[in-house]
Scaffold this active site. Structure first.
Site, PDB file in Angstrom:
ATOM      1  N   ARG A  57      -4.437  26.685 -42.963  1.00  0.00           N
ATOM      2  CA  ARG A  57      -4.498  25.731 -44.083  1.00  0.00           C
ATOM      3  C   ARG A  57      -5.864  25.056 -44.153  1.00  0.00           C
ATOM      4  O   ARG A  57      -6.395  24.810 -45.245  1.00  0.00           O
ATOM      5  CB  ARG A  57      -3.394  24.683 -43.915  1.00  0.00           C
ATOM      6  CG  ARG A  57      -3.304  23.666 -45.063  1.00  0.00           C
ATOM      7  CD  ARG A  57      -2.061  22.813 -44.911  1.00  0.00           C
ATOM      8  NE  ARG A  57      -1.887  21.898 -46.030  1.00  0.00           N
ATOM      9  CZ  ARG A  57      -2.114  20.593 -45.981  1.00  0.00           C
ATOM     10  NH1 ARG A  57      -2.565  20.043 -44.859  1.00  0.00           N
ATOM     11  NH2 ARG A  57      -1.912  19.826 -47.037  1.00  0.00           N
ATOM     12  N   HIS A  61      -8.252  24.799 -47.394  1.00  0.00           N
ATOM     13  CA  HIS A  61      -8.707  23.526 -47.961  1.00  0.00           C
ATOM     14  C   HIS A  61     -10.226  23.394 -47.910  1.00  0.00           C
ATOM     15  O   HIS A  61     -10.807  22.680 -48.736  1.00  0.00           O
ATOM     16  CB  HIS A  61      -8.035  22.360 -47.232  1.00  0.00           C
ATOM     17  CG  HIS A  61      -6.643  22.099 -47.709  1.00  0.00           C
ATOM     18  ND1 HIS A  61      -6.153  20.831 -47.941  1.00  0.00           N
ATOM     19  CD2 HIS A  61      -5.625  22.940 -48.022  1.00  0.00           C
ATOM     20  CE1 HIS A  61      -4.908  20.910 -48.367  1.00  0.00           C
ATOM     21  NE2 HIS A  61      -4.568  22.186 -48.415  1.00  0.00           N
ATOM     22  N   ASN A  89      -5.460  15.808 -48.258  1.00  0.00           N
ATOM     23  CA  ASN A  89      -5.789  15.991 -46.837  1.00  0.00           C
ATOM     24  C   ASN A  89      -5.388  14.822 -45.948  1.00  0.00           C
ATOM     25  O   ASN A  89      -5.168  15.002 -44.746  1.00  0.00           O
ATOM     26  CB  ASN A  89      -7.302  16.211 -46.676  1.00  0.00           C
ATOM     27  CG  ASN A  89      -7.775  17.537 -47.229  1.00  0.00           C
ATOM     28  OD1 ASN A  89      -7.037  18.515 -47.208  1.00  0.00           O
ATOM     29  ND2 ASN A  89      -8.996  17.575 -47.726  1.00  0.00           N
ATOM     30  N   HIS A 189       2.880  30.061 -45.876  1.00  0.00           N
ATOM     31  CA  HIS A 189       3.962  29.083 -45.702  1.00  0.00           C
ATOM     32  C   HIS A 189       5.155  29.686 -44.969  1.00  0.00           C
ATOM     33  O   HIS A 189       6.213  29.053 -44.886  1.00  0.00           O
ATOM     34  CB  HIS A 189       4.388  28.513 -47.052  1.00  0.00           C
ATOM     35  CG  HIS A 189       3.434  27.480 -47.578  1.00  0.00           C
ATOM     36  ND1 HIS A 189       3.595  26.833 -48.774  1.00  0.00           N
ATOM     37  CD2 HIS A 189       2.285  26.971 -47.049  1.00  0.00           C
ATOM     38  CE1 HIS A 189       2.596  25.975 -48.964  1.00  0.00           C
ATOM     39  NE2 HIS A 189       1.792  26.056 -47.925  1.00  0.00           N
TER      40      HIS A 189
END
Length: 316
Positions: A57, A61, A89, A189
């Site tokens: 992740r 990001h 975040n 996920h």
């Protein structure tokens, strides 16, 4: 004719920058770079299995906010806001200290050579592999930004957990990623956990796109009043293993986040990809690796652009 020459020049510059990213970039300048990163990342995940999801992740990001440049690692200063404090975040993004540790290990071997941006990209691949996901060939040669971009992080360049399929598709398209990339990358996920605040509304709004039994089970962890920061696994069945169960969940209306479940059941092209991945784990693994490589190319700094930070949390 002049316009044609300018276009040729721009194309050649683009190709030159892309060519600088290569899986063999450090073969001469720091031949032990990738193995050093791998050892550090594996140690971290062996201590906390959830860290694998966090590192994947973190790469996502980083790349979606002004490109894969380690800007997400920078801490705030009196003259610069940090992406860490952006809404998507804040108290959510994790793994910073793991990247710092990997950077320290690499600096002991090859000081001033390997960028933090590359360490994040390699860490995501190593994290995937450690928990059963694909081992794909990471291209390296990125350089680090000299600024952070909190405003961009807060302006919609990171997907909302409530995003519609159209919103997700438009965002990914702006980053050069197609629907198959979107569905494949969402498969990350299959790992990790989410705070109740990101999906509680979905449990209690009597929506038709969520399985009633699944909703009832999830409510135990996420009461209607309170518990917003409680954590729940994105995949109840195999929460710590990289597999294709995520897609089976979506087909059964058991996607935890609204932005997950929109990938299936709308009749859009994503439906057929979800169905394909639910049947064919090898195709999912292959496409996930390809999409991660593609994502790793977003707005990279190469050549003399940016810098190689000495520590990942601060500009030199």
């Amino acid at each position: 004719m002049a316009i044609f020459k300018i276009l040729v020049l721009l194309l050649s510059l683009f190709c030159f920058c892309q060519a600088q990213l290569s899986p063999t970039f450090y073969d001469q300048s720091c031949p032990n770079a990738l193995s050093t990163i791998r050892s550090s990342i594996r140690t971290a995940i062996s201590r906390e299995r959830r860290m694998a999801a966090s590192l994947i992740r973190l790469h996502f990001h980083d790349c979606f906010v002004n490109g894969c440049d380690a800007s997400v690692m920078l801490v705030a200063t009196p003259t610069m806001e940090s992406e860490r404090d952006a809404v998507p975040n804040f108290q959510s993004a994790r793994g910073f200290e793991v990247i710092d540790q990997a950077k320290s290990a690499v600096e002991r071997v090859c000081p001033g050579v390997v960028s933090c941006a590359d360490i994040i990209a390699v860490a995501a691949r190593d994290a995937s592999e450690y928990v059963g996901g694909p081992r794909y060939a990471v291209k390296v040669g990125r350089r680090d930004s000299t600024a952070a971009f909190r405003a961009i992080a807060d302006s919609g360049d990171l997907p909302s957990f409530k995003a519609s399929l159209d919103e997700l598709s438009d965002l990914f398209l702006r980053k050069g990623l197609n629907t198959r990339d979107l569905v494949a990358l969402s498969g990350a996920h299959t790992l990790g956990q989410a705070q109740c605040v990101t999906f509680k509304e979905r449990l209690y709004d009597n929506s038709s796109d969520i399985d009633a039994g699944f909703s009832s089970t999830r409510k135990r962890r996420c009461p209607v009043n309170g518990g917003d920061t409680n954590l729940a696994p994105l995949d109840l069945v195999t929460p710590n293993s990289f597999d294709n169960n995520y897609y089976r969940n979506l087909m059964q209306k058991k996607g935890l986040l609204a932005s997950d479940q929109v990938l299936f059941g709308t009749g859009a092209s994503a439906d057929s990809i979800v169905s394909e991945y639910s049947r064919n784990p090898s195709r999912f693994a292959s496409d996930f690796g390809d999409a991660m490589i593609k994502m790793g190319d977003i707005q990279t700094l190469t050549g003399s652009a940016g810098q190689i930070r000495r520590i990942c949390t601060a500009v030199n």
